[in-house]
Design a protein around this motif. Structure first.
Motif, PDB file in Angstrom:
ATOM      1  N   TYR A  96       0.805  -1.206   0.000  1.00 45.93           N
ATOM      2  CA  TYR A  96       0.000   0.000   0.000  1.00 45.93           C
ATOM      3  C   TYR A  96       0.844   1.265   0.000  1.00 45.93           C
ATOM      4  N   ASP A 173      -5.314   4.518  11.618  1.00 48.26           N
ATOM      5  CA  ASP A 173      -4.471   4.030  10.528  1.00 48.26           C
ATOM      6  C   ASP A 173      -3.115   4.718  10.647  1.00 48.26           C
ATOM      7  N   ASP A 202       0.184   3.580  14.937  1.00 42.62           N
ATOM      8  CA  ASP A 202       0.325   2.148  14.765  1.00 42.62           C
ATOM      9  C   ASP A 202      -0.757   1.496  15.649  1.00 42.62           C
ATOM     10  N   ASP A 220      -9.050  -5.060  10.131  1.00 43.30           N
ATOM     11  CA  ASP A 220      -8.720  -5.571   8.790  1.00 43.30           C
ATOM     12  C   ASP A 220      -7.255  -5.250   8.490  1.00 43.30           C
ATOM     13  N   ASN A 262      -6.741 -11.234   4.433  1.00 43.16           N
ATOM     14  CA  ASN A 262      -6.643 -11.683   3.038  1.00 43.16           C
ATOM     15  C   ASN A 262      -5.547 -12.726   2.867  1.00 43.16           C
TER      16      ASN A 262
HETATM   17  C1  LIG Z   1      -6.913  -2.239   5.476  1.00 41.39           C
HETATM   18  S1  LIG Z   1      -5.296  -2.907   5.421  1.00 41.39           S
HETATM   19  C2  LIG Z   1      -5.411  -3.947   4.070  1.00 41.39           C
HETATM   20  C3  LIG Z   1      -6.328  -5.058   4.269  1.00 41.39           C
HETATM   21  C4  LIG Z   1      -6.801  -5.582   3.002  1.00 41.39           C
HETATM   22  N1  LIG Z   1      -8.040  -6.256   3.224  1.00 41.39           N
HETATM   23  C5  LIG Z   1      -5.779  -6.423   2.256  1.00 41.39           C
HETATM   24  O1  LIG Z   1      -5.941  -6.529   1.061  1.00 41.39           O
HETATM   25  O2  LIG Z   1      -4.810  -6.957   2.817  1.00 41.39           O
HETATM   26  C6  LIG Z   1      -4.346  -1.651   4.809  1.00 41.39           C
HETATM   27  C7  LIG Z   1      -4.311  -0.456   5.760  1.00 41.39           C
HETATM   28  O3  LIG Z   1      -3.549  -0.742   6.921  1.00 41.39           O
HETATM   29  C8  LIG Z   1      -2.772   0.401   7.233  1.00 41.39           C
HETATM   30  N2  LIG Z   1      -1.660  -0.031   8.085  1.00 41.39           N
HETATM   31  C9  LIG Z   1      -0.606  -0.793   7.756  1.00 41.39           C
HETATM   32  N3  LIG Z   1       0.170  -1.024   8.829  1.00 41.39           N
HETATM   33  C10 LIG Z   1      -0.412  -0.382   9.879  1.00 41.39           C
HETATM   34  C11 LIG Z   1      -0.118  -0.258  11.269  1.00 41.39           C
HETATM   35  N4  LIG Z   1       0.940  -0.843  11.795  1.00 41.39           N
HETATM   36  N5  LIG Z   1      -0.961   0.447  12.048  1.00 41.39           N
HETATM   37  C12 LIG Z   1      -2.039   1.056  11.512  1.00 41.39           C
HETATM   38  N6  LIG Z   1      -2.382   0.969  10.204  1.00 41.39           N
HETATM   39  C13 LIG Z   1      -1.587   0.260   9.397  1.00 41.39           C
HETATM   40  C14 LIG Z   1      -2.375   0.955   5.882  1.00 41.39           C
HETATM   41  O4  LIG Z   1      -2.026   2.313   5.960  1.00 41.39           O
HETATM   42  C15 LIG Z   1      -3.661   0.724   5.084  1.00 41.39           C
HETATM   43  O5  LIG Z   1      -4.526   1.806   5.155  1.00 41.39           O
END
Ligand SMILES: C[S@@+](CC[C@H](N)C(=O)[O-])C[C@H]1O[C@@H](n2cnc3c(N)ncnc32)[C@H](O)[C@@H]1O
Length: 313
Positions: A96, A173, A202, A220, A262
């Protein structure tokens, strides 16, 4: 062409009947055409998957070109309606991560709400289509409750919760960019202000210092991430138990937590099954356009045990 037409004939009446304007039309159904095609109203978003090592890359790119030609002809697409992205598997880095420029945002509709999507800058658009039914479920559950969205991404689940009567929403996020989009999605639907908070942190760290409890929680997380804000990398398989135990400490006594992943090889830690009331609800959350492969995501409902036992008696 035949396969696309067949999928269209199968899915478009279903989409119309259910008032769905964004859906997956094709997902590498034929291994030699290794791409995903998503319809977003008048736009078509195509992601090319990296070909497996066994496939000649020259052949794969010829087939990709053929696939695009068929698509253009079949839907009489103008250039401006088609967006194409090449996708290679990423090792050790988050999928991402943003590219340099932010392109144009388009508004699409789902479940009576409006969402901003970006077809040019990211592999993902900002609206994960496989979670359409998960979002609807969150909307149903959130009425009259406080809602916490962990790894909230662009806040689409938050918008559903707000729209269906959550008393407040909190979206956490690590990415400022995604939180800005969350705020924009909320405003677009008429929500904002102090009842709808976004927090850049985090999630694990935040959960350790947060004191509040919530009626509905959605978790998620990414499968893997190696975010610069975190010292070590995150892997859902290794860390889901700690994460979910922390999140459950913030779930009210009668609350419901939805956890989704996922990760295709995911297996839930036995300790969680022992200590919480857990039900896998993937069958109810996977929509028809993702069901044929059966593996877009897995979704679990968590409750506190004592509540579950009281319910049964
Ligand atoms: C919703 S998850 C993805 C899940 C999705 N269903 C997939 O395809 O794997 C992606 C989000 O997690 C956030 N993210 C990643 N690491 C993180 C962390 N340590 N703490 C908070 N948010 C995080 C990213 O910025 C992004 O908006």
């Amino acid at each position: 062409a035949n396969r696309l037409r067949k999928n269209w004939d199968r899915l478009s009446p279903w989409a119309q009947e259910n008032d769905i304007s964004c859906f997956r039309l094709y997902d590498a159904d034929m291994p030699e055409y290794n791409l995903a095609i998503d319809i977003y109203e008048r736009f078509v978003h195509v992601q090319e998957y990296a070909p497996p090592k066994s496939v000649d890359s020259q052949k794969a790119s010829e087939r990709f070109t053929t696939g695009l030609q068929v698509l253009r002809q079949l839907f009489s697409l103008e250039r401006s309606q088609l967006f194409i992205k090449t996708r290679k598997p990423q090792k050790g880095r988050s999928q991402y991560q943003k590219k340099q420029r932010e392109g144009k945002l388009f508004v699409v509709h789902e479940g009576g709400a409006e969402f901003l999507v970006n077809f040019t800058d990211f592999l993902d658009t900002g609206l994960f289509l496989d979670h359409r039914k998960t979002r609807a479920r969150i909307g149903e559950l959130a009425r009259g409750h406080t809602f916490l969205n962990l790894y909230g991404y662009t806040g689409s689940a938050t918008v559903y919760a707000a729209m269906h009567g959550a008393t407040s929403t909190t979206t956490v996020d690590i990415s400022e960019k995604y939180l800005t989009r969350t705020q924009a999605n909320l405003s677009l639907n008429g929500y904002g202000g102090p009842l709808h908070t976004t927090i850049c942190a985090d999630c694990m760290q935040w959960l350790k210092s947060e004191r509040g409890r919530y009626g509905v929680i959605f978790v998620d997380p990414p499968t893997f991430s190696n975010n610069r804000h975190r010292k070590q990398s995150f892997s859902i398989q290794d860390e889901h138990e700690e994460l979910l135990r922390l999140a459950m400490e913030h779930l009210s006594r009668e609350g419901i937590l939805l956890f989704s992943t996922n990760f295709k090889k995911f297996s839930l830690a036995p300790g969680l099954l022992r200590d919480f009331g857990v039900k896998e609800i993937t069958d109810q959350t996977l929509p028809m356009d993702f069901k044929h492969k059966g593996s877009a995501h897995r979704c679990f409902e968590f409750r506190h045990r004592n509540e579950l036992e009281e319910d049964a008696s």
